[in-house]
Design a protein around this motif. Structure first.
Motif, short mmCIF file in Angstrom:
data_model
loop_
_atom_site.label_atom_id
_atom_site.label_comp_id
_atom_site.label_asym_id
_atom_site.label_seq_id
_atom_site.Cartn_x
_atom_site.Cartn_y
_atom_site.Cartn_z
N ILE A 130 0.92 -1.04 0.03
CA ILE A 130 0.04 0.12 -0.15
C ILE A 130 0.81 1.38 0.08
CG2 ILE A 130 -1.71 1.18 1.34
CD1 ILE A 130 -2.50 -1.54 2.60
N ARG A 131 0.75 2.13 -1.05
CA ARG A 131 1.68 3.23 -1.21
C ARG A 131 0.38 4.49 -0.83
NH1 ARG A 131 3.65 5.17 -6.82
NH2 ARG A 131 1.48 6.01 -6.72
N ILE A 132 1.05 5.30 0.05
CA ILE A 132 0.15 6.63 0.33
C ILE A 132 0.82 7.82 0.24
CG2 ILE A 132 -1.49 7.74 2.06
CD1 ILE A 132 -2.11 4.98 3.39
N ASN A 133 0.22 8.71 -0.57
CA ASN A 133 1.15 9.92 -0.99
C ASN A 133 0.32 11.13 -0.29
OD1 ASN A 133 1.60 7.96 -3.29
ND2 ASN A 133 2.77 9.69 -4.07
N SER A 171 5.00 13.22 2.63
CA SER A 171 5.67 12.13 2.59
C SER A 171 4.87 11.01 1.54
CB SER A 171 5.70 11.65 3.99
OG SER A 171 4.48 10.99 4.51
N VAL A 172 5.78 10.02 1.49
CA VAL A 172 5.11 8.68 0.60
C VAL A 172 5.28 7.60 1.57
CG1 VAL A 172 5.14 7.43 -1.27
CG2 VAL A 172 5.77 9.78 -1.59
N ARG A 173 4.17 7.08 2.17
CA ARG A 173 4.31 6.16 2.99
C ARG A 173 4.08 4.67 2.27
NH1 ARG A 173 0.60 9.46 5.27
NH2 ARG A 173 -0.98 7.84 5.53
N TYR A 174 4.72 3.63 2.68
CA TYR A 174 4.60 2.51 2.17
C TYR A 174 4.17 1.50 3.54
CZ TYR A 174 6.25 3.11 -2.44
OH TYR A 174 6.55 3.87 -3.75
N CYS A 175 3.29 0.54 3.19
CA CYS A 175 2.82 -0.38 4.09
C CYS A 175 2.37 -1.76 3.50
CB CYS A 175 1.48 0.10 4.78
SG CYS A 175 0.92 -1.01 6.10
N ALA A 176 3.17 -2.73 4.06
CA ALA A 176 2.71 -4.31 3.44
C ALA A 176 1.95 -4.85 4.48
CB ALA A 176 4.09 -4.87 3.20
N GLY A 188 6.90 -1.55 7.01
CA GLY A 188 6.48 -0.30 6.72
C GLY A 188 7.76 0.52 6.40
N MET A 189 7.65 1.64 5.56
CA MET A 189 8.60 2.57 5.32
C MET A 189 8.12 3.97 4.82
SD MET A 189 10.41 1.23 1.96
CE MET A 189 11.66 2.51 1.89
N GLU A 190 8.94 4.85 4.81
CA GLU A 190 8.56 6.15 4.23
C GLU A 190 9.65 6.98 3.69
OE1 GLU A 190 6.45 10.09 6.74
OE2 GLU A 190 6.40 8.13 7.64
N TYR A 191 9.00 7.77 2.52
CA TYR A 191 10.06 8.73 1.92
C TYR A 191 9.74 10.08 2.14
CZ TYR A 191 11.56 4.75 -1.22
OH TYR A 191 11.95 3.41 -1.38
#
Length: 345
Positions: free
Chosen positions: A294-297, A301-306, A317-320
């Motif tokens: 799941i990518r949320i812009n 930030s751009v957040r990733y969650c699996a 999870g990770m975040e840019y």
């Protein structure tokens, strides 16, 4: 009069410059940050990352390991399933589970939503297809419907007249199921260019969730049981290939849920940290039979969650961070609302 015309001309030029010059600078800015392609790998148990700079590509992960393109395909076997199958490298098992190529394709899906999809003006007129016509191909109906405070109203498009009998039957069925008019959210995909039709997912005025479709000319309406104190806010019908899920939705606290079939089982998606606000954030879900990425812009930030595809529990999870633009100017539209007006940024 000439002085007024000159002042008006100067103001117009200033507004146009504030509007177009920052846009042109941003358009030709070759140093704009690009979030790397990021996807959860069921093989490594972490995120795989593809970075690109011009024609150069780097295949890596969060630990800094470097992969060849061929190796990168292998650690994302369900995303690159067709490529691996064509090379005879598609695995027989993953995570100790047997994998069949056809099933892997059927259970893969993409879901997207942007704030402009939520905040735009909608005409309030919808089309309800026949879900069980007995024919292979779906057909568009000869009428349209709208939902107001009195009920659901079907309108014959050729005569522009209300079909009172059909409207009464559907309104009565919805009321008996507990639907409180009007609808707060209406989500459907009214097109014959799909494999099957599931009608609409509706949130009523009290935040209860319902499934409405037409089967052999009659209303099919089901109330979807929600967890205690959950008020549905924004719903999205899915109609994915394997039919194992009928909807995604958010509640009033921006928590994210899936509605599984059969049985309309509601499951909260285990997104650690912030929730998902569809009015202000865009989302991309890349799903397969083992996990979802799941990518949320958002603005900063751009957040990733699996999450696990079966239990929807959190995996990683990770975040840019997003680089803030230093440009200032005027914009006339925004994804945050439906109006055209000057905005300083």
């Amino acid at each position: 009069m000439k002085i007024f015309a000159k002042i008006f001309l100067i103001i117009s030029i200033a507004v146009l410059a504030a509007w177009q010059i920052p846009w042109l600078i941003g358009y030709f800015d070759t140093k704009t940050d690009r979030t790397p392609f990021t996807l959860y790998s069921c093989v490594t148990g972490d995120f795989a990352i593809l970075k690109h700079d011009g024609d150069d590509f780097t295949y890596t992960d969060r630990k800094g390991n470097i992969y060849t393109e061929r190796q990168f395909d292998s650690i994302l076997p369900l995303f690159y399933a067709r490529q691996l199958f064509s090379e005879g490298r598609f695995p027989d098992t993953l995570d100790s589970k047997p994998i069949v190529f056809k099933e892997a394709l059927e259970k893969s899906f993409f879901f997207t939503s942007r704030p402009s999809d939520i905040n735009r003006s909608v005409p309030g007129i919808y089309f309800l297809l026949e879900s069980e016509s007995g024919r292979v191909d779906l057909e568009m109906p000869s009428d349209a419907f709208r939902i107001n405070g009195r009920g659901i109203e079907f309108i014959d498009m050729e005569t522009n007249s209300t079909d009172t009998a059909k409207s009464r039957i559907f309104t009565q069925a919805m009321s008996e199921c507990g639907f409180v008019f009007p609808a707060k959210c209406v989500s459907g995909n009214p097109t014959p260019k799909k494999e099957y039709d599931e009608g609409y997912i509706l949130a009523d005025s009290e935040g209860s969730l319902f499934h409405l479709k037409m089967t052999k000319g009659k209303p099919y309406i089901r109330k979807i049981r929600l967890p205690d104190a959950v008020i549905a806010e924004h719903a999205f019908i899915t109609e994915f290939g394997d039919r194992s899920m009928i909807a995604l939705f958010t509640d009033s606290e921006n928590r994210f849920y899936a509605v599984r079939m059969p049985g309309y089982k509601t499951m909260e998606i285990g997104m650690a940290g912030k929730g998902f606000d569809p009015c202000r954030e865009s989302i991309l879900v890349v799903g397969n039979m083992l996990d979802w990425t799941i990518r949320i812009n958002s603005d900063d930030s751009v957040r990733y969650c699996a999450v696990s595809a079966e239990s929807l529990t959190f995996l990683a999870g990770m975040e840019y961070p997003v680089r803030k633009s230093r440009l200032h100017g005027i914009r006339f539209t925004s994804q945050q609302d439906r109006f055209v007006k000057p905005r300083l940024y």
